[in-house]
Enzyme design. Structure first.
Site, PDB file in Angstrom:
ATOM      1  N   ASP A  81      38.114  22.803  -9.930  1.00 33.78           N
ATOM      2  CA  ASP A  81      36.703  22.712  -9.590  1.00 33.78           C
ATOM      3  C   ASP A  81      36.542  23.279  -8.179  1.00 33.78           C
ATOM      4  O   ASP A  81      37.516  23.401  -7.431  1.00 33.78           O
ATOM      5  CB  ASP A  81      36.266  21.251  -9.665  1.00 33.78           C
ATOM      6  CG  ASP A  81      34.866  21.036  -9.142  1.00 33.78           C
ATOM      7  OD1 ASP A  81      33.936  21.673  -9.666  1.00 33.78           O
ATOM      8  OD2 ASP A  81      34.696  20.238  -8.201  1.00 33.78           O
ATOM      9  N   ASP A  83      33.256  22.825  -5.714  1.00 35.86           N
ATOM     10  CA  ASP A  83      32.557  21.965  -4.767  1.00 35.86           C
ATOM     11  C   ASP A  83      33.235  20.604  -4.640  1.00 35.86           C
ATOM     12  O   ASP A  83      33.460  19.906  -5.632  1.00 35.86           O
ATOM     13  CB  ASP A  83      31.103  21.757  -5.203  1.00 35.86           C
ATOM     14  CG  ASP A  83      30.300  23.047  -5.162  1.00 35.86           C
ATOM     15  OD1 ASP A  83      30.451  23.799  -4.182  1.00 35.86           O
ATOM     16  OD2 ASP A  83      29.539  23.316  -6.115  1.00 35.86           O
TER      17      ASP A  83
END
Length: 345
Positions: A81, A83
């Site tokens: 991922d 953020d």
């Protein structure tokens, strides 16, 4: 569940075996309920900074580490991922920006409209009473409206560059070294994000100051006209509930070839041959990023950045390794180095 502080003058076997180059403090947290190899939590020192780590089942983790090392770098891929996983959750005591809210439009009215959408839809994303199919429609609605505002508000590529330059966004310490190691070992990295691919790539360009031939961004990609104005988005929308390996099929092709990493030419088939996975995320939902992949062994690494006491129980059960309180990426770097090494190293 409570955790109590104990003092030991030893470390767990899992740490001796797989993290041998770490220097550990003597403070160890143990789960207050009895259970074999459950809830082990250590405070370690990596590159001079303390990091809290939770391993729920050290025996299972050791088996996974051994299996991935046996397969070698040629069978490994990393899924991450973006953020609050690759990037810091807090910067100078303030919440860091996400790849979506980095973009500031010339007309502040459109920024306000996007903020109002966030305030309406974000609580719905975490509402446990909404059925998944209904929530999926709501997320598609949210992303569609947000993208429409970006187009209507006249976002430009130059504006994106300026927004990133001014943004409160930074990578965790150790991310650059991790990407360099994986590139050296020929291990592909898929960055999955429900954000904006163009923003993520611009952040990489401005903050790391180099590109990586093994890194692919699977996210919402913008289409600009000849004057650099945003016209549309390419492929189907990738939102928080469909951000997984299936997005490779949903999104428009990012690259035709794999840039000859380890001599691999067809990207999709090459990734399918890499059946060992190191997955990095900051939400339990990020575990779904490997849903479309028929993997043999997966080590999941979680980052619990905030409200640790509220979420520790569910996160430690969900992830093989859990780092607390917005820690650095140095622990993952040590793990990746070990996974890509041979017994003789």
């Amino acid at each position: 569940m409570g955790y109590r502080l104990h003092h030991y003058n030893h470390i767990f076997p899992i740490c001796r075996t797989s993290f041998s180059s770490f220097r550990f403090n003597l403070r160890v947290w143990c789960c207050s309920q009895s259970g074999k190899n459950q809830g082990q939590m250590e405070q370690i020192v990596v590159n001079g900074s303390e990091t809290q780590v939770v391993v729920d089942d050290s025996n299972l983790l050791q088996k996974k580490i051994s299996a991935i090392r046996l397969g070698g770098p040629a069978k490994l891929q990393v899924i991450a991922d973006f953020d609050a996983t690759l990037t810091k959750y807090r910067i100078d005591g303030c919440r860091g920006q996400s790849s979506h809210n980095v973009v500031q439009q010339e007309d502040p009215e459109f920024n306000d409209k996007r903020q109002k959408l966030y305030e309406y839809y974000h609580p719905l994303e975490f509402d446990p009473t909404i059925p998944l199919d209904e929530k999926t429609k709501l997320m598609e609605e949210w992303w569609g409206k947000t993208h429409a505002l970006l187009i209507e508000g006249g976002v430009t590529y130059n504006g994106i560059q300026n927004s990133v330059a001014k943004a409160r966004i930074a990578f965790r310490d150790g991310v650059t070294e991790l990407l360099e190691l994986l590139e050296e070992k020929g291990v592909p990295v898929l960055i999955f994000s429900a954000g904006l691919a163009d923003i993520i790539e611009e952040v990489l360009k401005q903050k790391v100051h180099r590109s990586f031939k093994n890194v692919r961004v699977v996210s919402n990609r913008m289409v600009f006209d000849e004057n650099g104005h945003l016209q549309s988005f390419k492929g189907k929308t990738i939102h928080v509930l469909n951000k997984n390996e299936h997005a490779l099929d949903m999104a428009a092709p990012l690259h035709d070839h794999f840039d000859d990493v380890n001599g691999l030419s067809d990207e999709k088939s090459a990734l399918k041959k890499r059946t060992n996975v190191l997955l990095l995320g900051d939400h339990i939902g990020d575990l779904g990023m490997s849903v479309g992949l028929d993997y043999e062994t997966r080590i999941s690494v979680g980052f619990l950045n905030d409200r640790v006491e509220d979420s520790l129980e569910s996160y430690r059960k969900a992830f093989d390794i859990l780092y607390l309180n917005d820690s650095s990426m140095h622990g993952v770097l040590k793990l990746a180095t070990h996974l890509c090494s041979t017994e003789s190293d």
